[in-house]
Design an enzyme around this catalytic site. Structure first.
Site, short mmCIF file in Angstrom:
data_model
loop_
_atom_site.label_atom_id
_atom_site.label_comp_id
_atom_site.label_asym_id
_atom_site.label_seq_id
_atom_site.Cartn_x
_atom_site.Cartn_y
_atom_site.Cartn_z
N HIS A 13 0.82 -1.20 0.00
CA HIS A 13 0.00 0.00 0.00
C HIS A 13 0.87 1.26 0.00
CE1 HIS A 13 0.95 1.01 4.17
NE2 HIS A 13 0.83 -0.28 4.45
N GLU B 244 -1.76 -7.01 7.72
CA GLU B 244 -0.49 -6.65 8.33
C GLU B 244 -0.33 -7.44 9.63
OE1 GLU B 244 2.49 -6.08 8.39
OE2 GLU B 244 2.62 -3.99 7.73
#
Length: 321
Positions: A92, A195
């Site tokens: 990202h 994550e």
């Protein structure tokens, strides 16, 4: 908290490895700190492949087209228990939390500020992209459009982490490229493509209904719950536990997805673990970066070898405590 790792199959397991020599990123001489995926065709190495002699010599192919043919040939010539997939791993763009960590320093971020939902400069619960992060995703968009003109094989499946910064990065990256499957763009959100879990509020996810409202065309994997089942406000996932999670994630993908070109939009920790699981060398991506990896998966009999998985851990002490 739910177990974030799918239960291993008892009768067989996957062994993953990286096919090296395809991309510059797996070359030990390539410096991750200075490498630019945009100007290097995503790192594609100009080289011949063993399958080149089966191409029509009167119809010249680009390097990407010859790689796609090589992957098809590998899969066609391999036994049923062996599968090759090209993974495009995209991190990202810069998020609000990345800026906050830089502002406070990693030590104070880990021990104090990452536990908060935000500060006077912004909110980082399920952190969104900054303007810089959006621009990094636009850079990835441009890189893909350039490589389309170079014959890059189109992803046949798009997987995205359900955290907001990845949802937005994927949208900006792929919408409007003209790639198959992007008009409209309907990627599959995978809970495990997250994550490192726990403690940090930036890594907790929004409710399913909030994600659906922000990205109404995105699809959710079966069983995706309304509330976040994985975040633990008191414990942080260890690196080895994260690796085990991604071994389960990749095993699921290779067992259920017959496509050979996959796009995964995820996080630094997620990509670090994927690279570790497939035997790729350590290669840290900048925010917005992309790394392709050709992965060989072999289904082997019996249970997977035991992994040493360290326990999750609590908040580290701040200086002076």
């Amino acid at each position: 908290m739910a177990n974030p790792t799918p239960p291993p199959q008892s009768d067989s397991h996957f062994h993953f490895s990286t096919v090296t020599g395809i991309f510059l990123q797996d070359d030990p001489n390539t410096d991750p700190d200075t490498f630019d995926y945009v100007s290097t065709n995503f790192g594609l190495v100009p080289r011949p492949y063993p399958s080149d002699d089966t191409l029509d010599s009167t119809d010249p192919k680009s390097q990407w087209q010859r790689l796609a043919h090589y992957i098809d040939t590998l899969n066609a010539d391999s036994p049923p228990e062996t599968d090759y997939k090209l993974l495009f791993l995209g991190r990202h763009g810069q998020g609000v939390h990345n800026v906050a960590e830089a502002r406070y320093g990693t030590v104070m971020w880990d021990c104090r500020y990452s536990l908060l939902p935000g500060d006077e400069d912004g909110n980082w619960f399920d952190a969104h992209l900054t303007e810089v992060g959006i621009e990094q995703a636009r850079t990835a968009h441009g890189a893909w459009k350039t490589q389309i003109s170079n014959g890059i094989p189109s992803p046949q499946s798009y997987y995205v982490s359900p955290l907001m910064r990845c949802c937005e990065t994927a949208r900006v990256t792929f919408e409007g490229t003209g790639l198959p499957g992007t008009e409209p763009f309907r990627p599959l959100l995978k809970e495990l493509l997250r994550e490192t879990l726990g403690l940090h509020t930036c890594d907790a996810r929004s409710p399913k209904s909030a994600i659906a409202k922000a990205y109404p065309l995105y699809t959710f994997e079966e069983g995706f719950s309304e509330e976040d089942p994985l975040h633990d406000a008191h414990l942080r996932e260890s690196d080895s536990a994260r690796d085990a999670r991604f071994f389960g994630f990749l095993s699921d993908i290779f067992a259920t997805d017959r496509n050979s070109i996959l796009s995964l939009t995820a996080h630094s920790g997620a990509i670090t673990s994927i690279l570790s699981v497939v035997g790729h060398r350590v290669f840290k991506l900048e925010t917005g970066g992309v790394i392709p990896v050709l992965v060989k998966a072999e289904r082997r009999e019996g249970k997977a070898p035991e992994r040493v998985v360290e326990p999750w851990f609590g908040r580290p002490s701040c200086p002076g405590e």
